[in-house]
Design a protein around this motif. Sequence first.
Motif, PDB file in Angstrom:
ATOM      1  N   GLN A 222      14.800  14.410   2.014  1.00 25.07           N
ATOM      2  CA  GLN A 222      15.624  13.206   2.107  1.00 25.07           C
ATOM      3  C   GLN A 222      15.198  12.210   1.038  1.00 25.07           C
ATOM      4  N   PRO A 223      16.108  11.404   0.546  1.00 22.94           N
ATOM      5  CA  PRO A 223      15.765  10.441  -0.517  1.00 22.94           C
ATOM      6  C   PRO A 223      14.636   9.515  -0.089  1.00 22.94           C
ATOM      7  N   CYS A 224      13.837   9.120  -1.057  1.00 22.58           N
ATOM      8  CA  CYS A 224      12.730   8.204  -0.799  1.00 22.58           C
ATOM      9  C   CYS A 224      13.293   6.817  -0.474  1.00 22.58           C
ATOM     10  N   GLU A 225      12.739   6.161   0.544  1.00 18.41           N
ATOM     11  CA  GLU A 225      13.231   4.861   0.991  1.00 18.41           C
ATOM     12  C   GLU A 225      12.179   3.792   0.710  1.00 18.41           C
ATOM     13  N   PRO A 226      12.413   2.945  -0.288  1.00 23.01           N
ATOM     14  CA  PRO A 226      11.432   1.895  -0.606  1.00 23.01           C
ATOM     15  C   PRO A 226      11.404   0.801   0.460  1.00 23.01           C
ATOM     16  N   GLY A 227      10.281   0.130   0.511  1.00 23.44           N
ATOM     17  CA  GLY A 227      10.163  -1.034   1.376  1.00 23.44           C
ATOM     18  C   GLY A 227      10.095  -0.731   2.854  1.00 23.44           C
ATOM     19  N   LYS A 228       9.763   0.466   3.243  1.00 25.28           N
ATOM     20  CA  LYS A 228       9.756   0.831   4.655  1.00 25.28           C
ATOM     21  C   LYS A 228       8.360   0.789   5.279  1.00 25.28           C
ATOM     22  N   LEU A 229       7.333   0.503   4.461  1.00 30.85           N
ATOM     23  CA  LEU A 229       5.975   0.501   4.994  1.00 30.85           C
ATOM     24  C   LEU A 229       5.320  -0.825   4.639  1.00 30.85           C
ATOM     25  N   ALA A 230       4.875  -1.559   5.630  1.00 34.81           N
ATOM     26  CA  ALA A 230       4.275  -2.871   5.413  1.00 34.81           C
ATOM     27  C   ALA A 230       2.844  -2.725   4.942  1.00 34.81           C
ATOM     28  N   ALA A 231       2.345  -3.788   4.285  1.00 36.03           N
ATOM     29  CA  ALA A 231       0.975  -3.779   3.788  1.00 36.03           C
ATOM     30  C   ALA A 231      -0.020  -3.583   4.923  1.00 36.03           C
ATOM     31  N   ALA A 232       0.265  -4.185   6.079  1.00 34.52           N
ATOM     32  CA  ALA A 232      -0.650  -4.048   7.215  1.00 34.52           C
ATOM     33  C   ALA A 232      -0.743  -2.608   7.685  1.00 34.52           C
ATOM     34  N   GLU A 233       0.366  -1.899   7.631  1.00 34.89           N
ATOM     35  CA  GLU A 233       0.344  -0.495   8.055  1.00 34.89           C
ATOM     36  C   GLU A 233      -0.387   0.371   7.027  1.00 34.89           C
ATOM     37  N   LEU A 234      -0.243   0.003   5.769  1.00 33.68           N
ATOM     38  CA  LEU A 234      -0.980   0.754   4.735  1.00 33.68           C
ATOM     39  C   LEU A 234      -2.484   0.655   4.958  1.00 33.68           C
ATOM     40  N   ARG A 235      -2.953  -0.491   5.477  1.00 33.66           N
ATOM     41  CA  ARG A 235      -4.384  -0.670   5.688  1.00 33.66           C
ATOM     42  C   ARG A 235      -4.922   0.296   6.751  1.00 33.66           C
ATOM     43  N   THR A 236      -4.041   0.816   7.597  1.00 31.22           N
ATOM     44  CA  THR A 236      -4.504   1.758   8.628  1.00 31.22           C
ATOM     45  C   THR A 236      -4.797   3.150   8.051  1.00 31.22           C
ATOM     46  N   LEU A 237      -4.423   3.375   6.808  1.00 34.64           N
ATOM     47  CA  LEU A 237      -4.714   4.650   6.145  1.00 34.64           C
ATOM     48  C   LEU A 237      -6.091   4.566   5.494  1.00 34.64           C
ATOM     49  N   PHE A 238      -6.948   5.532   5.759  1.00 33.58           N
ATOM     50  CA  PHE A 238      -8.337   5.438   5.299  1.00 33.58           C
ATOM     51  C   PHE A 238      -8.447   5.296   3.782  1.00 33.58           C
TER      52      PHE A 238
ATOM     53  N   GLN B 244      -3.437  -6.158  -3.268  1.00 35.16           N
ATOM     54  CA  GLN B 244      -3.340  -4.771  -3.701  1.00 35.16           C
ATOM     55  C   GLN B 244      -2.432  -3.960  -2.772  1.00 35.16           C
ATOM     56  N   LEU B 245      -2.563  -4.190  -1.481  1.00 37.44           N
ATOM     57  CA  LEU B 245      -1.724  -3.471  -0.520  1.00 37.44           C
ATOM     58  C   LEU B 245      -0.243  -3.831  -0.707  1.00 37.44           C
ATOM     59  N   THR B 246       0.014  -5.091  -1.015  1.00 34.23           N
ATOM     60  CA  THR B 246       1.402  -5.513  -1.247  1.00 34.23           C
ATOM     61  C   THR B 246       1.966  -4.808  -2.475  1.00 34.23           C
ATOM     62  N   TRP B 247       1.142  -4.724  -3.522  1.00 34.60           N
ATOM     63  CA  TRP B 247       1.592  -4.036  -4.747  1.00 34.60           C
ATOM     64  C   TRP B 247       1.947  -2.586  -4.441  1.00 34.60           C
ATOM     65  N   ILE B 248       1.085  -1.902  -3.682  1.00 40.41           N
ATOM     66  CA  ILE B 248       1.333  -0.505  -3.339  1.00 40.41           C
ATOM     67  C   ILE B 248       2.601  -0.369  -2.504  1.00 40.41           C
ATOM     68  N   ALA B 249       2.760  -1.275  -1.534  1.00 41.21           N
ATOM     69  CA  ALA B 249       3.949  -1.218  -0.681  1.00 41.21           C
ATOM     70  C   ALA B 249       5.221  -1.413  -1.500  1.00 41.21           C
TER      71      ALA B 249
END
Length: 490
Positions: free
Chosen positions: A12-28, A37-42
């Motif tokens: 399925q096509p990639c969907e930008p903007g679907k993962l918040a910076a706070a959720e990214l922090r839960t990834l080790f 930095q997390l905002t940039w990645i998101a």
Amino acid sequence: MADLEAEEIQLQPCEPGKLAAAELRTLFLFEKLTDEQLTWIADHGCTMHAPAGSLVLREGDPAEKFFILLSGTISLFRRVGQDDVQTSRTEQRGVYMGATQAYIRDDGVPRTYMASMRALDDTDFFVLSAADFGALMREWFPMAIHLLEGLYLGMRSTQAAIGERQRLTALGALSAGLMHELNNPAAAASRATGALRMRVAGMRHKLGMLAAGKVAADRLDALVELQEEVIEKAAKAPTLTAMQTADREDELGDWMADRNVTHAWDLAPVFAQGGLDTRCLDDIEAKVGSPELLDQAIHWIGYALETEQLMSDIEDATGRVSHLVTAAKQYSQLDRAAHQWIDVHTGLDSTLVMLSHKIGDGVTVVKDYDRDLPQVPAHPAELNQVWTNIIDNAVQAMSGAGTLTIRTTGADEHVVVSIGDTGPGVPEELRKRVFEPFFTTKPVGEGTGLGLDISYRIIVNGHGGDIQLESRPGDTRFLVRLPLTEPSSQ
């Protein structure tokens, strides 16, 4: 690999903007990053869904994306010959795969996926492009990148340098061994030629003495005829045991001594080696007719026998030289195409000849070949390098004493070459590491740890085959499987 190549990657096509910076922090992988930095990645990443059973990425394709698992189960696998070998299966959230080396500066080497990945159930990923992942790594972690690049490029340079040195060392050892093997028959031929020159001169001298003795023409003709019969008989003489030879020499020596033949006990071994007995000497005596000329006649025929024996020695020595040269040509494959259909036995035999000086007398070589096996598509010179590495390791493992068994069989559209030794074996905890680069169990300075790594890459990557180790004390075997069909990469 045709089925995998034909399979489409349908995601399925990639969907930008679907993962918040706070959720990214839960990834080790991201847990120590700043909010900025997390905002940039998101902002630069996206989420992607892979249906169950779909192929997410294919081994060998350009490495364009960096995947992080959010949910679901995935399987990583690599192609070995005609089989897909699973290397990893996981559902651990946060694991990553794909363009994992995107941070390495461009060195002209194409970046490709090192394995294929399939979603085993409905799976979700967070995805960064290789360009974005490489950029953030180089900008945010410059010291770590220098260390990682140094490790990666340093290991590659070290492997190339040591591999080149190993090839030169192996070439030097093989050349020295070949020269040693060539020196023996060459020296034997040289000695035999010198002795032959002396015997021919002696024969001419004795023939002159016979002629000067005024031998009747008919008797001299009979003697010449007898000489030819003696030489023909010597060529067909059966091989005698050491005891039989000693008894024959005693009989011939006594016969000659009774008739006052000079140097009787020097001539006796010549006549015995020629397969002659006292009945032949009786024929010579009868045809000479004159006791005064018997001594010259015996010596003349003795010289003829010696010249035949010396010429046989020269023929054997030069034949050995020719055999060694042929084996060296087959081993190096200098006069052959790089890729061709070959009989694996030819390369195995030439490798054994080239390594005979290393194998030595303490190792018994057992060859159990299935000569009915078909030819395989291969790079002969590369296969010979594999045989050299494995046989050399086997001989070293046996410390120069034991049994080296080389067996060829056919199984499942493959030719299987088994090279076994009776050494102490490889401990179970080390077997899985023997094909790792730079891993060696030899003392420092005696091994680079690249021989089996090179062999693995030649067989698996270069020929689409497989190589495995089976080991227990007294029975260690490397099993090399070569496909009977052209690998798809050829």
